[in-house]
Design a protein around this motif. Structure first.
Motif, short mmCIF file in Angstrom:
data_model
loop_
_atom_site.label_atom_id
_atom_site.label_comp_id
_atom_site.label_asym_id
_atom_site.label_seq_id
_atom_site.Cartn_x
_atom_site.Cartn_y
_atom_site.Cartn_z
N ALA A 161 0.75 -1.15 0.06
CA ALA A 161 -0.12 0.03 0.02
C ALA A 161 0.71 1.28 0.02
O ALA A 161 0.45 2.18 -0.10
CB ALA A 161 -1.02 0.21 1.16
N GLY A 162 2.15 1.24 -0.08
CA GLY A 162 3.03 2.27 -0.08
C GLY A 162 3.17 3.05 1.10
O GLY A 162 3.35 4.23 1.24
N ARG A 163 2.88 2.36 2.47
CA ARG A 163 2.97 3.10 3.72
C ARG A 163 4.04 2.69 4.39
O ARG A 163 4.76 1.59 4.17
CB ARG A 163 1.53 3.00 4.43
N LYS A 164 4.25 3.03 5.66
CA LYS A 164 5.52 2.90 6.41
C LYS A 164 5.31 2.21 7.82
O LYS A 164 3.96 2.35 8.43
CB LYS A 164 6.25 4.11 6.57
N LEU A 165 5.85 1.07 8.03
CA LEU A 165 5.67 0.13 9.20
C LEU A 165 6.66 0.40 10.42
O LEU A 165 7.63 0.45 10.21
CB LEU A 165 5.95 -1.39 8.64
N LEU A 166 5.93 0.73 11.43
CA LEU A 166 6.76 0.84 12.79
C LEU A 166 6.23 -0.67 13.74
O LEU A 166 5.03 -0.84 13.53
CB LEU A 166 6.12 2.00 13.41
N ILE A 167 7.36 -1.14 14.25
CA ILE A 167 6.80 -2.09 15.09
C ILE A 167 7.30 -2.08 16.52
O ILE A 167 8.58 -1.60 16.82
CB ILE A 167 7.67 -3.50 14.30
N ASP A 168 6.77 -2.38 17.44
CA ASP A 168 6.90 -2.65 18.77
C ASP A 168 7.32 -3.95 18.96
O ASP A 168 6.59 -4.88 19.08
CB ASP A 168 5.89 -2.19 19.90
N SER A 169 8.56 -4.25 19.03
CA SER A 169 9.26 -5.75 19.13
C SER A 169 9.68 -5.66 20.42
O SER A 169 10.95 -6.49 20.85
CB SER A 169 10.26 -5.94 18.10
N MET A 170 9.22 -5.20 21.50
CA MET A 170 9.58 -4.91 22.75
C MET A 170 10.31 -6.40 23.47
O MET A 170 11.13 -6.71 23.82
CB MET A 170 8.74 -4.46 23.74
N SER A 171 9.13 -7.42 23.40
CA SER A 171 9.56 -8.55 24.05
C SER A 171 9.73 -9.67 23.20
O SER A 171 9.70 -10.87 23.36
CB SER A 171 7.95 -9.05 24.86
N ALA A 172 10.09 -9.45 21.84
CA ALA A 172 10.30 -10.31 20.80
C ALA A 172 11.84 -10.38 20.26
O ALA A 172 12.45 -11.19 19.78
CB ALA A 172 9.50 -10.55 19.58
N PHE A 173 12.25 -9.14 19.97
CA PHE A 173 13.58 -8.92 19.22
C PHE A 173 14.78 -9.85 19.90
O PHE A 173 14.78 -9.52 21.35
CB PHE A 173 13.83 -7.56 19.09
N GLY A 174 15.56 -10.43 19.40
CA GLY A 174 16.61 -11.15 20.03
C GLY A 174 16.47 -12.36 20.09
O GLY A 174 17.25 -13.30 20.50
N ALA A 175 15.23 -12.89 19.89
CA ALA A 175 14.62 -14.25 19.64
C ALA A 175 13.82 -14.43 18.65
O ALA A 175 14.26 -15.11 17.70
CB ALA A 175 14.04 -14.80 20.92
N VAL A 176 12.81 -14.09 18.40
CA VAL A 176 11.78 -14.01 17.53
C VAL A 176 12.40 -13.32 16.07
O VAL A 176 12.83 -12.24 16.28
CB VAL A 176 10.18 -13.63 17.71
N PRO A 177 12.29 -14.01 15.00
CA PRO A 177 12.88 -13.38 13.79
C PRO A 177 12.54 -12.10 13.61
O PRO A 177 11.31 -11.76 13.60
CB PRO A 177 12.68 -14.39 12.57
N LEU A 178 13.34 -10.93 13.45
CA LEU A 178 13.14 -9.72 12.82
C LEU A 178 14.16 -9.31 12.04
O LEU A 178 15.05 -8.91 12.62
CB LEU A 178 12.50 -8.75 14.02
N ASP A 179 14.32 -9.50 10.98
CA ASP A 179 15.39 -9.16 10.02
C ASP A 179 15.02 -8.24 8.85
O ASP A 179 14.15 -8.39 8.17
CB ASP A 179 15.89 -10.73 9.25
N VAL A 180 15.77 -7.21 9.06
CA VAL A 180 15.50 -5.91 8.02
C VAL A 180 15.67 -6.30 6.68
O VAL A 180 15.22 -5.57 5.77
CB VAL A 180 16.13 -4.55 8.52
#
Length: 391
Positions: free
Chosen positions: A167-186
């Motif tokens: 849709a051409g919009r920008k995504l912001l993520i609250d990965s407070m309790s997930a980053f460092g374990a659950v995959p989040l790769d830019v």
């Protein structure tokens, strides 16, 4: 892996989504004082920023990492206030307390937003996001919660990211309790920025969070912020120029986090940490179900971070008493954060493994016996409510 804490020595396990149980090495790292302007501490800050970008998969150098004093909610507010223009509009995706807190933050900021509230049982889906964005061209950003710890739902970030990008919009993520374990790769997601905290899956202690954002987003954020202290552009510009935090940093917390990052890498990084947390969850859930407890969520949405259980229907069960009995046995659990049914939560993250989780189940069994609870089966009304809301 180092020895886990010993409850008999007076330190219970924190079965929470952060603060959490930390290693002796992380605690030891806080026993030295650091000068906030000293070169050694500036080097520590640079190392933290570099290693977090590595975990995020930023091989192209398109992103930067900005640590910020305070709790995770400070970072969420900083991200929203710095990156959403004053004439922008955010689609907030909520299915629990932290999505609703983001919406409340937008109200405080006085900036436009619209809310998709899925309740406690279900995640927002990509198709819903696509429909909302098509219906409202004014929306500039989407805010998603990676793991909603009020219920334990692991939200489907890849499909949300795809719908947002299309849709051409920008995504912001609250990965407070997930980053460092659950995959989040830019490299895999088109994400504008995301936030996390020192005292979550990296297994540091509370005191600061961090924002990982596109460099062009950071550069373009000048003048957007509603706040002096939460201005991410100003914090980033100062760190780039001097290597220092703008205001007094939590020096001991940063030193502990450097040690936590070392231990994260030595364990095998995010994949190894995810595997351990998943074993923790599976062991604990299987054991609690054997006692009669029922999870709030279907297995497909259970996160490896924290699990919500219905309180038993047995009239002899009272959560405050159960909490104290579990604490007496060396385990601090979390009360529920749902508005619909009575519940409690047990975290799976921190410096512990599946042998510890077996002990948690044993402690729960003994605590029920002490209370005279014959069955941990939840009320039929709670199960019916779940079925109705999940339909």
């Amino acid at each position: 892996m180092t020895a886990f804490p010993d409850p008999e020595l007076g330190e219970p396990y924190l079965l929470t989504p952060g603060p959490l149980t930390t290693s002796a090495e992380v605690k030891q790292a806080m026993l030295r004082d650091w000068g906030s302007w000293d070169g050694d501490f500036r080097a520590m800050t640079a190392e933290v920023r570099r290693r977090l970008l590595e975990i995020a998969g930023d091989t192209a150098g398109a992103y930067d990492c900005v640590p910020l004093q305070g709790s995770g909610s400070y970072c969420v507010e900083a991200m929203l206030g710095s990156f959403v223009p004053r004439d922008g509009k955010v689609l907030v995706l909520a299915n629990g307390a932290y999505g609703l807190r983001a919406a409340e933050t937008m109200r405080y900021l006085g900036r436009a937003f619209t809310l998709i509230d899925k309740g406690d049982y279900l995640p927002p889906r990509g198709a819903e996001v696509a429909q909302a964005l098509a219906a409202d061209p004014a929306i500039t950003h989407v805010l998603a919660i990676h793991c909603e710890t009020s219920s334990g739902i692991l939200n489907p970030i890849p499909e949300i990211a795809e719908a947002t990008a299309q849709a051409g919009r920008k995504l912001l993520i609250d990965s407070m309790s997930a980053f460092g374990a659950v995959p989040l790769d830019v490299r895999d997601l088109q994400v504008e920025a995301f936030v996390s905290s020192a005292n979550k899956c990296i297994e540091g202690v509370p005191g600061f969070g961090f924002v990982i954002a596109r460099k062009e987003t950071l550069a373009g954020a000048k003048g957007n912020s509603h706040s002096l202290a939460l201005d991410l552009h100003a914090q980033w510009a100062t760190m780039e120029k001097t290597g220092q935090w703008r205001y007094t940093p939590p020096t001991h917390v940063v030193a502990a986090f450097v040690k936590a990052l070392e231990m994260h890498r030595a364990e095998g990084g995010a994949p190894a940490r995810l595997a351990r947390y998943t074993r923790n969850r599976d062991t604990m859930v299987a054991g609690m179900r054997a006692l009669g407890f029922e999870t709030l969520l279907a297995d497909s949405w259970l996160s490896p971070i924290i699990v919500t259980f219905f309180c038993p229907a047995d009239p002899a069960f009272a959560f405050p008493r159960f909490y104290e009995l579990m604490k007496d046995r060396g385990f601090i659990i979390y009360p529920g954060k749902l508005t619909v049914v009575d519940s409690f939560r047990i975290g799976c993250i921190g410096r512990m493994d599946d042998t510890v989780m077996n002990r948690v189940v044993t402690a729960a069994q003994q605590s029920l016996a002490d209370m005279g609870v014959a069955s941990a089966v939840p009320p039929a009304s709670a199960l019916a409510e779940r079925a109705n809301l999940a339909a």
